[in-house]
Design a protein around this motif. Structure first.
Motif, PDB file in Angstrom:
ATOM      1  N   SER A   1       0.890  -3.281   8.786  1.00 41.69           N
ATOM      2  CA  SER A   1       0.976  -4.709   8.482  1.00 41.69           C
ATOM      3  C   SER A   1       2.030  -5.374   9.354  1.00 41.69           C
ATOM      4  N   GLY A   2       1.976  -6.701   9.403  1.00 38.72           N
ATOM      5  CA  GLY A   2       2.912  -7.479  10.207  1.00 38.72           C
ATOM      6  C   GLY A   2       2.219  -8.693  10.777  1.00 38.72           C
ATOM      7  N   ASP A   3       3.007  -9.655  11.261  1.00 38.00           N
ATOM      8  CA  ASP A   3       2.444 -10.879  11.815  1.00 38.00           C
ATOM      9  C   ASP A   3       1.683 -10.600  13.102  1.00 38.00           C
ATOM     10  N   LEU A   4       0.953 -11.605  13.568  1.00 38.92           N
ATOM     11  CA  LEU A   4       0.304 -11.508  14.875  1.00 38.92           C
ATOM     12  C   LEU A   4       1.354 -11.211  15.942  1.00 38.92           C
ATOM     13  N   GLY A   5       1.071 -10.235  16.803  1.00 34.94           N
ATOM     14  CA  GLY A   5       1.999  -9.891  17.870  1.00 34.94           C
ATOM     15  C   GLY A   5       3.134  -8.984  17.451  1.00 34.94           C
ATOM     16  N   ALA A   6       3.113  -8.502  16.217  1.00 33.59           N
ATOM     17  CA  ALA A   6       4.211  -7.649  15.741  1.00 33.59           C
ATOM     18  C   ALA A   6       4.137  -6.237  16.310  1.00 33.59           C
ATOM     19  N   GLY A   7       2.977  -5.846  16.839  1.00 30.50           N
ATOM     20  CA  GLY A   7       2.863  -4.523  17.454  1.00 30.50           C
ATOM     21  C   GLY A   7       1.979  -3.548  16.709  1.00 30.50           C
ATOM     22  N   LYS A   8       1.152  -4.049  15.796  1.00 27.84           N
ATOM     23  CA  LYS A   8       0.296  -3.157  15.002  1.00 27.84           C
ATOM     24  C   LYS A   8      -0.696  -2.404  15.888  1.00 27.84           C
ATOM     25  N   THR A   9      -1.371  -3.148  16.771  1.00 28.53           N
ATOM     26  CA  THR A   9      -2.375  -2.510  17.622  1.00 28.53           C
ATOM     27  C   THR A   9      -1.726  -1.544  18.605  1.00 28.53           C
ATOM     28  N   GLU A  10      -0.552  -1.900  19.112  1.00 27.33           N
ATOM     29  CA  GLU A  10       0.147  -1.010  20.041  1.00 27.33           C
ATOM     30  C   GLU A  10       0.512   0.306  19.362  1.00 27.33           C
TER      31      GLU A  10
ATOM     32  N   VAL B   1      -7.654   7.305   8.551  1.00 27.57           N
ATOM     33  CA  VAL B   1      -8.033   5.894   8.613  1.00 27.57           C
ATOM     34  C   VAL B   1      -6.788   5.059   8.934  1.00 27.57           C
ATOM     35  N   LEU B   2      -6.813   4.372  10.092  1.00 28.49           N
ATOM     36  CA  LEU B   2      -5.747   3.446  10.471  1.00 28.49           C
ATOM     37  C   LEU B   2      -6.234   2.026  10.208  1.00 28.49           C
ATOM     38  N   VAL B   3      -5.478   1.265   9.438  1.00 28.03           N
ATOM     39  CA  VAL B   3      -5.912  -0.067   9.020  1.00 28.03           C
ATOM     40  C   VAL B   3      -4.907  -1.118   9.476  1.00 28.03           C
ATOM     41  N   GLU B   4      -5.370  -2.069  10.288  1.00 24.79           N
ATOM     42  CA  GLU B   4      -4.577  -3.259  10.581  1.00 24.79           C
ATOM     43  C   GLU B   4      -4.982  -4.365   9.608  1.00 24.79           C
ATOM     44  N   TRP B   5      -4.024  -5.185   9.218  1.00 25.94           N
ATOM     45  CA  TRP B   5      -4.209  -6.229   8.214  1.00 25.94           C
ATOM     46  C   TRP B   5      -4.680  -5.630   6.884  1.00 25.94           C
ATOM     47  N   PRO B   6      -3.913  -4.681   6.343  1.00 28.94           N
ATOM     48  CA  PRO B   6      -4.315  -4.029   5.082  1.00 28.94           C
ATOM     49  C   PRO B   6      -4.260  -4.965   3.881  1.00 28.94           C
ATOM     50  N   GLU B   7      -3.659  -6.166   4.052  1.00 22.64           N
ATOM     51  CA  GLU B   7      -3.637  -7.128   2.949  1.00 22.64           C
ATOM     52  C   GLU B   7      -5.051  -7.452   2.477  1.00 22.64           C
ATOM     53  N   LYS B   8      -6.019  -7.330   3.399  1.00 20.58           N
ATOM     54  CA  LYS B   8      -7.406  -7.655   3.066  1.00 20.58           C
ATOM     55  C   LYS B   8      -8.065  -6.584   2.190  1.00 20.58           C
ATOM     56  N   LEU B   9      -7.380  -5.455   1.988  1.00 24.69           N
ATOM     57  CA  LEU B   9      -7.941  -4.409   1.129  1.00 24.69           C
ATOM     58  C   LEU B   9      -7.922  -4.809  -0.342  1.00 24.69           C
ATOM     59  N   GLY B  10      -7.024  -5.712  -0.697  1.00 23.05           N
ATOM     60  CA  GLY B  10      -6.928  -6.131  -2.091  1.00 23.05           C
ATOM     61  C   GLY B  10      -6.610  -4.967  -3.003  1.00 23.05           C
ATOM     62  N   THR B  11      -7.454  -4.761  -3.993  1.00 24.85           N
ATOM     63  CA  THR B  11      -7.221  -3.683  -4.968  1.00 24.85           C
ATOM     64  C   THR B  11      -7.711  -2.327  -4.477  1.00 24.85           C
ATOM     65  N   TYR B  12      -8.237  -2.282  -3.253  1.00 30.41           N
ATOM     66  CA  TYR B  12      -8.800  -1.030  -2.746  1.00 30.41           C
ATOM     67  C   TYR B  12      -7.792  -0.204  -1.934  1.00 30.41           C
ATOM     68  N   VAL B  13      -6.509  -0.545  -2.025  1.00 36.46           N
ATOM     69  CA  VAL B  13      -5.490   0.233  -1.314  1.00 36.46           C
ATOM     70  C   VAL B  13      -5.380   1.621  -1.947  1.00 36.46           C
ATOM     71  N   PRO B  14      -5.587   2.699  -1.173  1.00 35.22           N
ATOM     72  CA  PRO B  14      -5.465   4.052  -1.736  1.00 35.22           C
ATOM     73  C   PRO B  14      -4.038   4.319  -2.216  1.00 35.22           C
ATOM     74  N   THR B  15      -3.925   4.990  -3.334  1.00 36.49           N
ATOM     75  CA  THR B  15      -2.613   5.251  -3.931  1.00 36.49           C
ATOM     76  C   THR B  15      -1.697   6.023  -2.994  1.00 36.49           C
ATOM     77  N   GLU B  16      -2.261   6.969  -2.243  1.00 39.44           N
ATOM     78  CA  GLU B  16      -1.449   7.835  -1.392  1.00 39.44           C
ATOM     79  C   GLU B  16      -1.293   7.297   0.028  1.00 39.44           C
ATOM     80  N   ALA B  17      -1.663   6.048   0.264  1.00 39.35           N
ATOM     81  CA  ALA B  17      -1.584   5.492   1.615  1.00 39.35           C
ATOM     82  C   ALA B  17      -0.138   5.436   2.102  1.00 39.35           C
ATOM     83  N   VAL B  18       0.020   5.620   3.416  1.00 38.42           N
ATOM     84  CA  VAL B  18       1.315   5.446   4.078  1.00 38.42           C
ATOM     85  C   VAL B  18       1.329   4.039   4.666  1.00 38.42           C
ATOM     86  N   MET B  19       2.370   3.275   4.364  1.00 41.81           N
ATOM     87  CA  MET B  19       2.433   1.873   4.784  1.00 41.81           C
ATOM     88  C   MET B  19       3.507   1.681   5.846  1.00 41.81           C
ATOM     89  N   VAL B  20       3.140   0.993   6.923  1.00 41.90           N
ATOM     90  CA  VAL B  20       4.078   0.668   7.993  1.00 41.90           C
ATOM     91  C   VAL B  20       4.060  -0.847   8.178  1.00 41.90           C
TER      92      VAL B  20
END
Length: 509
Positions: free
Chosen positions: A40-49, A110-129
């Motif tokens: 997660s992070g704003d546009l240009g924060a470096g998620k894709t990099e 599974v690598l997810v950019e913009w995970p905010e869009k997952l809503g309630t589907y965020v896996p419990t064991e997910a690692v968040m950056v």
């Protein structure tokens, strides 16, 4: 480190792209099938990099990693692992997650950019950056569920090492250098290219581990120290060869700043069908011949400083040879579903003892045997003269040994096919330049050819199974071909019969 609401978080700085790559190098090996990494992070924060760096850590530096912004999902797969990279920015509803089928990917990373869009589907064991630009630096917050706290194991060491590296570079005048992480090899050494004032250098990071008591390494005298690297560089330079000059060192921390020989090694020249390749190999043979002649005036056993516990001169002797080929028995044979009876193992040891006896009877003086004189470790330095045009790297494991070994290493390249005439042509050149008996040298060449390549088979399987480096397995047919050719020599008749009995497929390539 914070611990609240059943979430554990750690924050660290990633000031530049090189730091992002190094962080990717830490996090990628910790990801297994079924793991989700949310970026997660704003546009240009470096998620894709960061995602791109992680994917290249898993699948190799040459992997093409396009942004999934418009395709939504990019798939990557190797022999051992699958990975999905998704960008959810354009999703309008979390219910679209079900349509993408992400929740069904239980055997993929599974690598997810913009995970905010997952809503309630965020896996419990997910690692968040979470990435955020703060002033001149980028801050990275890494969070996991408290049940997944083991994910942080080693992170403090990574952060501490980053500080050690920064302090070392600052102290030695490289603090302002642009740092670019380079591809690693089969070892645990790490390399970076430093760019400063229009000059380039190499940073070698070879951290000594407190519990690095690898019995195999000790038995075959594989190096565990930048001191060995420095000493052998100095020896080669005294012999009139080119090895990296050392510009800064901290042996206690395992850090060196080295001369940069550039990006194009012999492997690139082979792949590009460089018309000058015969000159490259001619000069490398001449350099190995120079090592042979220099051994007459400076004992190669004194070139490398070994652990004080080693009380006698160290050389590539019977014990080392037999230990190295045990890699074939311990790793390759089980990978083929084969279990050898005790009688076969006893016969194997008897045959190899006899072959080593043939080598010893030749009474050929030891040289500085570099062990890995092959295309990835050789660079052409066209602005130098004669044999100094060949730059040698990855030489820290050098040991006093038979001159045929490095000629085998050069001409039986485990990772690349050389032109068909090179082996006979350059073997003959080495014999002519050293004055060695041609028959004895040919016998030694074939013995070491089989021994070295049997060891390589075991190592390739071990790297695949223990470190997930399955790309090495693609080279096994080539290595098997070298073994088959070597077994055709009359001096290896008994070993050839052993293979006919117990591993006949090697002879059927």
């Amino acid at each position: 480190m914070e611990n609240g609401n059943a979430t554990i978080s750690v924050t660290l700085d990633l000031p530049d792209v090189s730091a992002v790559r190094r962080f990717a190098g830490w996090i990628a090996p910790r990801l297994n099938k079924g793991d989700w990494l949310l970026l997660s992070g704003d546009l240009g924060a470096g998620k894709t990099e960061l995602a791109r760096c992680i994917i290249r850590q898993v699948f190799g530096d040459g992997t093409d990693v396009p942004s999934p912004t418009f395709t939504l999902i990019q798939h990557y797969e190797s022999r051992d692992i699958k990975l999905l990279h998704t960008d959810l920015y354009r999703l309008e509803s979390s219910e679209e997650i079900l349509e993408l089928g992400l929740l069904d990917e239980t055997d993929s990373i599974v690598l997810v950019e913009w995970p905010e869009k997952l809503g309630t589907y965020v896996p419990t064991e997910a690692v968040m950056v979470h990435l955020e630009d703060i002033g001149p630096t980028r801050q990275c917050s890494l969070s996991v569920n408290s049940d997944n706290a083991d994910f942080f194991q080693g992170l403090d060491d990574f952060i501490d090492r980053e500080k050690v590296l920064a302090d070392f570079l600052e102290k030695n005048g490289y603090g302002q250098a642009v740092r670019k992480t380079l591809a690693g090899d089969a070892s645990r050494r790490r390399y970076e290219r430093l760019e400063l004032d229009n000059k380039r250098f190499i940073l070698m990071d070879w951290q000594a581990l407190p519990n690095d008591n690898d019995a195999y390494k000790a038995k075959v005298f594989l190096s565990n120290s930048v001191t060995d690297f420095r000493n052998i560089c100095a020896y080669l330079i005294r012999c009139g060869l080119s090895a990296p000059e050392i510009f800064a060192q901290d042996d206690a921390q395992g850090l060196l700043v080295l001369e940069d020989f550039g990006t194009l090694n012999f492997t690139h020249s082979i792949d590009a069908k460089d018309p000058h390749l015969p000159i490259f190999y001619h000069e490398t043979i001449m350099a190995l011949a120079a090592l042979y002649h220099h051994a007459d005036t400076e004992n190669p056993e004194q070139a490398r400083q070994f652990d004080a516990k080693v009380s006698s001169p160290v050389s590539y002797d019977k014990a080392v040879i037999l230990t190295e080929i045990q890699q074939f028995i311990d790793w390759y044979m089980p990978s083929q579903g084969k279990t050898l009876p005790d009688t076969a193992l006893t016969k194997w040891e008897e045959i190899w003892a006899s072959l080593v006896g043939k080598l010893e009877a030749m009474k050929i003086r030891d040289v500085m045997m570099l062990r890995d004189v092959h295309s990835p470790n050789l660079h052409w330095l066209g602005n130098r003269q004669s044999i100094r045009r060949v730059g040698f790297i990855d030489i820290q494991d050098g040991i006093a040994g038979h001159p045929a070994y490095d000629v085998v290493s050069l001409l039986q390249d485990a990772r690349r096919d050389l032109p068909e005439d090179y082996e006979g042509r350059f073997k003959a050149l080495f014999v002519a330049e050293t004055g060695l008996d041609a028959s004895d040298f040919d016998t030694a060449y074939n013995i070491f050819g089989v021994q070295r390549n049997l060891r390589i088979l075991g190592i390739f399987v071990r790297l695949s199974k223990m470190q997930g480096k399955s790309s090495y397995l693609q080279h096994i047919p080539r290595v098997n071909g070298y073994i088959k050719d070597g077994l055709a020599h009359e001096a290896l008749a008994d070993l050839r019969e052993w293979f006919k009995t117990y591993v006949p497929e090697v002879l059927e390539i």
